[in-house]
Design an enzyme around this catalytic site. Structure first.
Site, PDB file in Angstrom:
ATOM      1  N   SER A 153       7.820  -3.996  -0.676  1.00  0.00           N
ATOM      2  CA  SER A 153       8.159  -2.878  -1.556  1.00  0.00           C
ATOM      3  C   SER A 153       9.677  -2.720  -1.546  1.00  0.00           C
ATOM      4  O   SER A 153      10.394  -3.677  -1.818  1.00  0.00           O
ATOM      5  CB  SER A 153       7.442  -1.603  -1.089  1.00  0.00           C
ATOM      6  N   HIS A 180       5.727  -3.981  -4.898  1.00  0.00           N
ATOM      7  CA  HIS A 180       5.729  -2.720  -5.625  1.00  0.00           C
ATOM      8  C   HIS A 180       6.888  -2.709  -6.613  1.00  0.00           C
ATOM      9  O   HIS A 180       8.045  -2.875  -6.214  1.00  0.00           O
ATOM     10  CB  HIS A 180       5.882  -1.531  -4.672  1.00  0.00           C
ATOM     11  N   ASP A 281       1.092   1.060   2.825  1.00  0.00           N
ATOM     12  CA  ASP A 281       0.347   0.018   2.116  1.00  0.00           C
ATOM     13  C   ASP A 281       0.465  -1.308   2.859  1.00  0.00           C
ATOM     14  O   ASP A 281       1.548  -1.708   3.278  1.00  0.00           O
ATOM     15  CB  ASP A 281       0.893  -0.117   0.695  1.00  0.00           C
TER      16      ASP A 281
END
Length: 339
Positions: A153, A180, A281
């Site tokens: 991310s 992400h 996540d």
């Protein structure tokens, strides 16, 4: 010393970028420009190594600058700075097609602008150090028997440069990256990574079969779910299914969705990696992969902009190895060879 020219019509952005870069001992800010006409004149005069380029500017925009630079025999590396809109996503993709070398998303507020310093500096360094890969051909090598899964991310894109550029061209596995990113920008990310990786890189399409020696970047706006498909001789291959299920951890694609689904299909034939990223996540997905017999690793904290995702996996006691960024590609290759 890397010579950098900052091009943006916003005084605020020019000031912020100068402030972010001025203390790096490897970077020298040689000047700023307020539009494309100003930029081309200063590129000719100052001969920077790297240009940070705004897309939408008065008089001459960033795309027109790139068109002009295409005619030059020698030109600087260019990082396009984009805002988070669908129009900017389209223009960013066009910019890469016109010769931009990389792109970066402008944060929406001042605190987040300050947070991009490390990522921007790393992107600038990557541009002058990473080779551009020229492949003689992109031969499909058949359905993958093993898969490498990478989740990241905030701070992830420069790390993906480092990892994917160092993977062997004959890696006997497919690679799926879940990064992400806002909708519209993962196609540009895939195109940019395709220039530095010895393995061909592209954005996922619904129904893709995982192919050995190919890297897929999960398309933003969809969860990339890995489903099983019969591959003959009592073998199961992997196929991409784009899911519009609600966001998980407030993101779509979610690393957990890809990791968990791949665990059911590939089980012990998986290698999973978590890079930099905020939030949790990836932790549950890495646990599922570990329980299925797969190999698991996270990047060392000192190499990450944010360590939330990796810490989530470490808290679940499902990580085999914590690896410095510079060693990740070789560790991935070694782990694949043991599957």
């Amino acid at each position: 010393m890397i010579r950098v020219l900052i091009v943006d019509d916003s005084l605020f952005i020019r000031t912020i970028l100068r402030d972010l870069l001025k203390d790096s001992p490897e970077i020298e800010i040689v000047g700023t420009a307020v539009n494309g006409i100003d930029a081309l004149a200063k590129i000719a005069d100052l001969k920077p190594d790297v240009v940070t380029l705004d897309i939408e500017m008065p008089r001459m925009n960033g795309l027109e600058v790139l068109e002009a630079l295409r005619k030059e025999r020698v030109r600087p590396k260019v990082i396009v700075l984009s805002t988070l809109t669908s129009r900017q996503a389209d223009m960013t993709h066009r910019a890469l097609r016109l010769g931009a070398d990389d792109f970066m998303l402008k944060p929406r507020d001042v605190p987040n602008v300050r947070g991009i310093e490390r990522e921007l500096i790393q992107k600038i360094k990557n541009l002058v150090s990473l080779p551009v890969i020229v492949r003689s051909s992109e031969v499909q090598k058949g359905k993958a028997d093993a898969v490498v899964l990478i989740g990241s991310s905030a701070g992830g894109p420069p790390m993906l440069d480092a990892v994917l550029s160092a993977l062997p061209a004959d890696l006997p596995a497919a690679v799926v990256v879940t990064q992400h990113m806002p909708e519209g920008f993962t196609a540009s990310l895939a195109e940019r990574l395709n220039r530095v990786s010895p393995l061909p890189v592209r954005e996922t399409a619904n129904g893709d079969t995982l192919q050995t020696g190919t890297v897929l970047i999960a398309k933003a706006g969809y969860h990339t779910v890995i489903s099983g498909v019969y591959a003959g001789a009592q073998k199961t291959a992997g196929r991409v299914v784009h899911s519009t299920a609600p966001p998980l951890h407030a993101v779509r694609p979610a690393v957990d969705m890809t990791f968990t689904s791949a665990a059911r299909v590939f089980g012990p034939r998986t290698v999973s990696v978590i890079l930099s990223g905020m939030g949790s996540d990836g932790g549950e997905g890495m646990l599922a992969l570990k329980n299925a017999g797969g190999s698991t690793m996270v990047c060392a904290e000192e190499d990450c902009l944010v360590y939330g995702m990796a810490r989530s996996a470490l808290a679940r006691n499902c990580v085999d190895r914590v690896v410095p960024l510079k060693n990740l590609a070789s560790e991935i290759a070694r782990a694949v060879s043991r599957l």
